[in-house]
Each structure stands twice: as C-alpha cells, then as structure tokens.
Design a protein around this motif. Structure first.
Motif, PDB file in Angstrom:
ATOM      1  N   UNK A  49     -18.028 -13.680  13.381  1.00  0.00           N
ATOM      2  CA  UNK A  49     -19.135 -14.627  13.500  1.00  0.00           C
ATOM      3  C   UNK A  49     -19.654 -14.682  14.934  1.00  0.00           C
ATOM      4  N   UNK A  50     -18.747 -14.653  15.901  1.00  0.00           N
ATOM      5  CA  UNK A  50     -19.161 -14.656  17.310  1.00  0.00           C
ATOM      6  C   UNK A  50     -19.954 -13.398  17.639  1.00  0.00           C
ATOM      7  N   UNK A  51     -19.521 -12.248  17.139  1.00  0.00           N
ATOM      8  CA  UNK A  51     -20.258 -11.002  17.362  1.00  0.00           C
ATOM      9  C   UNK A  51     -21.631 -11.052  16.702  1.00  0.00           C
ATOM     10  N   UNK A  52     -21.708 -11.629  15.514  1.00  0.00           N
ATOM     11  CA  UNK A  52     -22.999 -11.759  14.826  1.00  0.00           C
ATOM     12  C   UNK A  52     -23.939 -12.690  15.598  1.00  0.00           C
ATOM     13  N   UNK A  53     -23.392 -13.784  16.133  1.00  0.00           N
ATOM     14  CA  UNK A  53     -24.218 -14.693  16.938  1.00  0.00           C
ATOM     15  C   UNK A  53     -24.739 -13.971  18.181  1.00  0.00           C
ATOM     16  N   UNK A  54     -23.886 -13.202  18.825  1.00  0.00           N
ATOM     17  CA  UNK A  54     -24.293 -12.459  20.014  1.00  0.00           C
ATOM     18  C   UNK A  54     -25.397 -11.450  19.680  1.00  0.00           C
ATOM     19  N   UNK A  55     -25.234 -10.727  18.579  1.00  0.00           N
ATOM     20  CA  UNK A  55     -26.254  -9.753  18.166  1.00  0.00           C
ATOM     21  C   UNK A  55     -27.573 -10.441  17.832  1.00  0.00           C
ATOM     22  N   UNK A  56     -27.494 -11.583  17.167  1.00  0.00           N
ATOM     23  CA  UNK A  56     -28.705 -12.327  16.826  1.00  0.00           C
ATOM     24  C   UNK A  56     -29.385 -12.856  18.088  1.00  0.00           C
ATOM     25  N   UNK A  57     -28.590 -13.330  19.043  1.00  0.00           N
ATOM     26  CA  UNK A  57     -29.144 -13.803  20.320  1.00  0.00           C
ATOM     27  C   UNK A  57     -29.844 -12.665  21.049  1.00  0.00           C
ATOM     28  N   UNK A  58     -29.286 -11.471  20.986  1.00  0.00           N
ATOM     29  CA  UNK A  58     -29.911 -10.305  21.613  1.00  0.00           C
ATOM     30  C   UNK A  58     -31.274 -10.001  20.979  1.00  0.00           C
ATOM     31  N   UNK A  59     -31.384 -10.184  19.662  1.00  0.00           N
ATOM     32  CA  UNK A  59     -32.660  -9.931  18.975  1.00  0.00           C
ATOM     33  C   UNK A  59     -33.763 -10.853  19.494  1.00  0.00           C
ATOM     34  N   UNK A  60     -33.380 -12.064  19.897  1.00  0.00           N
ATOM     35  CA  UNK A  60     -34.346 -13.022  20.441  1.00  0.00           C
ATOM     36  C   UNK A  60     -34.458 -12.926  21.962  1.00  0.00           C
ATOM     37  N   UNK A  61     -33.825 -11.911  22.539  1.00  0.00           N
ATOM     38  CA  UNK A  61     -33.876 -11.664  23.985  1.00  0.00           C
ATOM     39  C   UNK A  61     -33.332 -12.844  24.797  1.00  0.00           C
ATOM     40  N   UNK A  62     -32.336 -13.522  24.243  1.00  0.00           N
ATOM     41  CA  UNK A  62     -31.704 -14.643  24.946  1.00  0.00           C
ATOM     42  C   UNK A  62     -30.695 -14.105  25.958  1.00  0.00           C
ATOM     43  N   UNK A  63     -30.589 -14.792  27.086  1.00  0.00           N
ATOM     44  CA  UNK A  63     -29.585 -14.420  28.087  1.00  0.00           C
ATOM     45  C   UNK A  63     -28.221 -14.991  27.731  1.00  0.00           C
ATOM     46  N   UNK A  64     -28.219 -16.179  27.107  1.00  0.00           N
ATOM     47  CA  UNK A  64     -26.974 -16.883  26.802  1.00  0.00           C
ATOM     48  C   UNK A  64     -27.046 -17.526  25.427  1.00  0.00           C
ATOM     49  N   UNK A  65     -25.875 -17.771  24.834  1.00  0.00           N
ATOM     50  CA  UNK A  65     -25.799 -18.558  23.612  1.00  0.00           C
ATOM     51  C   UNK A  65     -24.570 -19.452  23.695  1.00  0.00           C
ATOM     52  N   UNK A  66     -24.687 -20.652  23.092  1.00  0.00           N
ATOM     53  CA  UNK A  66     -23.573 -21.594  23.039  1.00  0.00           C
ATOM     54  C   UNK A  66     -23.310 -21.924  21.582  1.00  0.00           C
ATOM     55  N   UNK A  67     -22.091 -21.667  21.137  1.00  0.00           N
ATOM     56  CA  UNK A  67     -21.724 -21.949  19.757  1.00  0.00           C
ATOM     57  C   UNK A  67     -21.673 -23.461  19.564  1.00  0.00           C
ATOM     58  N   UNK A  68     -22.427 -23.953  18.578  1.00  0.00           N
ATOM     59  CA  UNK A  68     -22.482 -25.394  18.323  1.00  0.00           C
ATOM     60  C   UNK A  68     -21.660 -25.803  17.109  1.00  0.00           C
ATOM     61  N   UNK A  69     -21.445 -24.878  16.171  1.00  0.00           N
ATOM     62  CA  UNK A  69     -20.568 -25.166  15.035  1.00  0.00           C
ATOM     63  C   UNK A  69     -20.041 -23.862  14.464  1.00  0.00           C
ATOM     64  N   UNK A  70     -18.832 -23.950  13.891  1.00  0.00           N
ATOM     65  CA  UNK A  70     -18.243 -22.778  13.243  1.00  0.00           C
ATOM     66  C   UNK A  70     -17.295 -23.260  12.160  1.00  0.00           C
ATOM     67  N   UNK A  71     -17.434 -22.670  10.974  1.00  0.00           N
ATOM     68  CA  UNK A  71     -16.588 -22.993   9.844  1.00  0.00           C
ATOM     69  C   UNK A  71     -16.138 -21.675   9.229  1.00  0.00           C
ATOM     70  N   UNK A  72     -14.835 -21.438   9.198  1.00  0.00           N
ATOM     71  CA  UNK A  72     -14.339 -20.164   8.673  1.00  0.00           C
ATOM     72  C   UNK A  72     -13.765 -20.282   7.265  1.00  0.00           C
ATOM     73  N   UNK A  73     -13.923 -21.428   6.620  1.00  0.00           N
ATOM     74  CA  UNK A  73     -13.472 -21.524   5.231  1.00  0.00           C
ATOM     75  C   UNK A  73     -14.470 -20.789   4.335  1.00  0.00           C
ATOM     76  N   UNK A  74     -14.001 -20.306   3.224  1.00  0.00           N
ATOM     77  CA  UNK A  74     -14.816 -19.496   2.302  1.00  0.00           C
ATOM     78  C   UNK A  74     -15.388 -18.284   3.023  1.00  0.00           C
ATOM     79  N   UNK A  75     -16.691 -18.184   3.112  1.00  0.00           N
ATOM     80  CA  UNK A  75     -17.347 -17.011   3.713  1.00  0.00           C
ATOM     81  C   UNK A  75     -17.459 -17.094   5.230  1.00  0.00           C
ATOM     82  N   UNK A  76     -17.467 -18.252   5.777  1.00  0.00           N
ATOM     83  CA  UNK A  76     -17.661 -18.416   7.214  1.00  0.00           C
ATOM     84  C   UNK A  76     -19.117 -18.683   7.539  1.00  0.00           C
ATOM     85  N   UNK A  77     -19.357 -19.564   8.502  1.00  0.00           N
ATOM     86  CA  UNK A  77     -20.712 -19.953   8.887  1.00  0.00           C
ATOM     87  C   UNK A  77     -20.663 -20.443  10.326  1.00  0.00           C
ATOM     88  N   UNK A  78     -21.662 -20.079  11.132  1.00  0.00           N
ATOM     89  CA  UNK A  78     -21.686 -20.517  12.530  1.00  0.00           C
ATOM     90  C   UNK A  78     -23.129 -20.704  12.989  1.00  0.00           C
TER      91      UNK A  78
END
Length: 90
Positions: A49-78
């Motif tokens: 999930x962290x890698x996916x957030x980083x890749x998504x942040x790169x698509x938006x040309x963001x310099x930084x991202x801060x994880x605000x929520x993460x749930x790893x039960x079932x499929x996982x969501x962040x």
C-alpha cells in the motif's frame, strides 16, 4: 568503444525520468509545504500500500506524501495527502 559511448548516453538521457520520486513524510514536516490534495489506494500489505501511494503521488508530480489512514484487514486500503515544496501547475 562506440557501443559503450552510446550506452552511456542512453543511461544519462533516462536519468531525469527516473530521478523524481515522492518521499513519505510525517505530520511534523508538512507545515512548510503546499498541499496538493488527497489520494487513495487499495489491495495489499502495508508495504504494498505504501508503494502504491508513492507511485500514485509520483503520477501527480508530488514531492511528498503523508499517509493519513491505512487499514490492512480484508483487501487493504490507504489514503494520503500530497504536498509540494512550491506551487506548480498540474
């Protein structure tokens, strides 16, 4: 020798494409940055999930991202908030 020279040029020409990657930050650092928006991803472990957030942040040309929520039960969501050091046109 000519082949080595061409290979070196090809490696250097792709460097700018690979050099930008969003960096994960914590809440104490965000005050000096410009907020861009929020993103969300699903499916995976904490690391995936962290890698996916980083890749998504790169698509938006963001310099930084801060994880605000993460749930790893079932499929996982962040979710994460995106930041830049300066205002840019998207």
């Amino acid at each position: 020798m000519k082949g080595l020279f061409i290979a070196a040029i090809l490696c250097l020409s792709t460097q700018p494409l690979l050099s930008h990657a969003a960096t994960e930050i914590n809440s104490s650092y965000q005050g000096s940055l410009v907020r861009l928006g929020s993103i969300s991803v699903s499916g995976g472990t904490i690391d995936e999930l962290t890698q996916k957030l980083s890749a998504s942040a790169d698509k938006y040309d963001a310099d930084y991202f801060r994880i605000t929520s993460m749930n790893t039960s079932s499929r996982g969501y962040a979710t994460a908030t995106l930041y830049n050091t300066a205002v840019r046109d998207l």
